[in-house]
Design a protein around this motif. Structure first.
Motif, short mmCIF file in Angstrom:
data_model
loop_
_atom_site.label_atom_id
_atom_site.label_comp_id
_atom_site.label_asym_id
_atom_site.label_seq_id
_atom_site.Cartn_x
_atom_site.Cartn_y
_atom_site.Cartn_z
N SER A 180 0.83 -1.21 0.00
CA SER A 180 0.00 0.00 0.00
C SER A 180 0.87 1.26 0.00
O SER A 180 0.53 2.25 -0.66
CB SER A 180 -0.93 0.00 1.22
N TYR A 181 1.99 1.24 0.69
CA TYR A 181 2.89 2.39 0.68
C TYR A 181 3.51 2.57 -0.71
O TYR A 181 3.58 3.68 -1.25
CB TYR A 181 3.99 2.21 1.73
N SER A 182 3.94 1.41 -1.27
CA SER A 182 4.56 1.48 -2.60
C SER A 182 3.57 1.92 -3.65
O SER A 182 3.91 2.66 -4.59
CB SER A 182 5.15 0.12 -2.97
N ALA A 183 2.32 1.47 -3.52
CA ALA A 183 1.32 1.77 -4.55
C ALA A 183 0.85 3.21 -4.51
O ALA A 183 0.60 3.82 -5.55
CB ALA A 183 0.12 0.83 -4.39
N ALA A 203 8.88 0.90 4.99
CA ALA A 203 7.60 1.47 4.54
C ALA A 203 6.81 2.09 5.69
O ALA A 203 6.22 3.16 5.56
CB ALA A 203 6.77 0.40 3.84
N PHE A 204 6.79 1.42 6.81
CA PHE A 204 6.00 1.89 7.96
C PHE A 204 6.51 3.23 8.48
O PHE A 204 5.75 4.18 8.64
CB PHE A 204 6.04 0.83 9.08
N SER A 205 7.83 3.30 8.72
CA SER A 205 8.42 4.53 9.27
C SER A 205 8.36 5.68 8.24
O SER A 205 8.11 6.83 8.59
CB SER A 205 9.86 4.29 9.72
N LYS A 206 8.58 5.33 6.95
CA LYS A 206 8.54 6.36 5.92
C LYS A 206 7.13 6.95 5.80
O LYS A 206 6.98 8.16 5.61
CB LYS A 206 8.97 5.79 4.57
N ALA A 207 6.11 6.10 5.89
CA ALA A 207 4.73 6.58 5.77
C ALA A 207 4.41 7.55 6.90
O ALA A 207 3.80 8.61 6.69
CB ALA A 207 3.76 5.41 5.78
N TRP A 208 4.83 7.25 8.11
CA TRP A 208 4.56 8.13 9.24
C TRP A 208 5.39 9.42 9.16
O TRP A 208 4.95 10.47 9.61
CB TRP A 208 4.83 7.40 10.56
#
Length: 445
Positions: A180-183, A203-208
């Motif tokens: 989901s982050y990549s998409a 992905a988790f840390s980058k999204a936040w």
């Protein structure tokens, strides 16, 4: 009291004829006096005669009164009808006591039967408790033995499924957070490989870091797929046509969602590597890409597996609950029976106390029956009557002193007072004093 007794012994002048016997039986004229009056006169005459023989000596009077009491006893003994009348109340009481004994005996037998019955109940309850405890231990191994429709070994299968469910859930969390982050948020560069584009370790840390909305989106999106898996289980429990349709729609929706994620990722990779001659990216091109199908099935197939494992775990949990519920039912029955045993033990204690009281009462009543039988077998001396005749005797004794003894008035009064004291002492000795003159005394002859 002394004054009353002195007033009782007023001097009476009665003509005395010297009888030949110690206690003469005067001729009774039925028309002149009653048997009671005749008997009183006889005692009066006897007292007058004995006083004449002993010059009114008060010491001799003490001995003579003992003889009078013995004579009175013998006379009362020979009065059969009077004795029967005097004993009538004792006979009636004895009958009542015997009836009471019978009632107490019946009550005692009833209580002993209750005691036996309650002890039997306790024994039955204890046996049931032991049987229930054995069933509680044996239920997981042999549920069919106790008509419990549950799969044997459900507990083992449940734990195996639950253990497998943990890593699969972690995989889905990792996969859908990364995809989901990549998409939707990640920017690709030429150096990114397909694997790096789909699975981003950060992905988790980058999204936040990019924002709260981005972080919340990638964090919560896996719960959507887990919720869809839960719905698959719920719809599968009730096997109806409508639920099958709903189940099919869930699979389609999940497949489309995975396809969207794969399409977005594949579109970004395509745009990164396309040339001037490359056509615009569309579904036709996406369907020809292995990576497109790889992303779909890496999520969709695992999601299906998670749903099936979750459904299996829930079914095994339900089977496990059946056994557990049956065990709990039996455990509650054990507690209920133990409470009943405690109540029965308290009732037994009360019955034992009542039995002891009843036995004591039976023993006491039997003792009273024996006392009554002794009274009935003996001679009842009506002391109130004795006091009447003894007073007549002493009156005769004092009459002689007043009429025939030639002494001074003072000495004569002293003699009379001494006789009255002897009389009072005699009444005390035979139990005919004024405080208890209406009581009945027994003389066993």
């Amino acid at each position: 009291m002394t004054t009353n007794i002195k007033n009782l012994f007023k001097l009476k002048s009665i003509p005395i004829e010297t009888p030949k016997e110690e206690f003469p039986k005067p001729e009774i004229d039925p028309n002149a006096e009653s048997p009671e009056e005749s008997r009183k006169r006889t005692y009066h005459e006897a007292g007058y005669r004995d006083s004449s023989r002993n010059n009114g000596n008060h010491t001799t009077l003490f001995i003579c009164l003992d003889a009078v009491y013995s004579k009175f006893q013998n006379e009362e003994k020979e009065m059969v009808e009077k004795q029967q009348k005097l004993k009538e109340s004792y006979v009636n009481e004895q009958k009542n006591r015997e009836t009471e004994i019978k009632a107490l005996t019946v009550s005692l037998e009833t209580k002993e039967e209750q005691l036996t019955h309650k002890n039997t109940e306790i024994e039955d309850h204890q046996n049931k408790i032991e049987s229930l405890k054995a069933e509680i231990n044996d239920l997981p191994r042999n549920p069919e033995k106790y008509n419990v429709k549950a799969t044997k070994g459900a507990s083992t299968k449940f734990w195996i499924g639950a253990i497998l469910l943990i890593p699969i859930s972690l995989y889905l969390l990792t996969f859908y957070i990364s995809t989901s982050y990549s998409a939707f948020f990640k920017s690709f560069d030429a150096k990114s490989t397909v694997i790096q584009s789909v699975l981003d370790a950060q992905a988790f840390s980058k999204a936040w870091n990019e924002g709260v909305i981005e972080g919340a989106f990638v964090t919560l999106i896996p719960s959507v797929f887990l919720g869809l898996g839960f719905l698959i289980h719920m719809f599968g429990e009730n096997k109806t046509r409508l639920n099958y349709i709903k189940l099919g729609l869930l699979f389609i929706v999940t497949f489309i969602f995975d396809a969207i994620l794969a399409y977005e990722i594949e579109s970004k990779l395509y745009e990164l590597n396309k040339t001037f001659d490359s056509p615009p990216f569309d579904l036709t091109i996406a369907f020809t890409k292995n990576q497109f199908w790889g992303i779909i099935f890496a999520g969709f197939i695992v999601y299906i597996i998670w749903g099936l494992v979750f459904d299996f775990v829930m079914k095994e949990h339900r089977e496990k609950d059946k056994i557990k519920n049956e065990q709990e039912i039996r455990q509650k029955n054990v507690l209920f029976l133990m409470e009943k045993i405690n109540v029965l033990k308290k009732e037994i204690e009360e019955i034992l106390v009542s039995i002891g009281t009843t036995k004591e009462l039976i023993i006491k009543t039997r003792g009273r029956i024996e006392e009554l039988q002794n009274i009935i077998d003996g001679v009842i001396i009506p002391t109130k009557d004795y006091k009447l005749y003894a007073s007549e005797y002493v009156q005769g004794w004092i009459t002689y002193i007043g009429e025939r003894i030639a002494v001074s008035k003072t000495e004569k009064q002293i003699m009379i007072d001494s006789c009255i004291d002897i009389y009072s002492t005699n009444l005390e000795d035979v139990g005919a004093n004024s405080d208890s003159q209406n009581l009945v005394y027994l003389s066993a002859l």
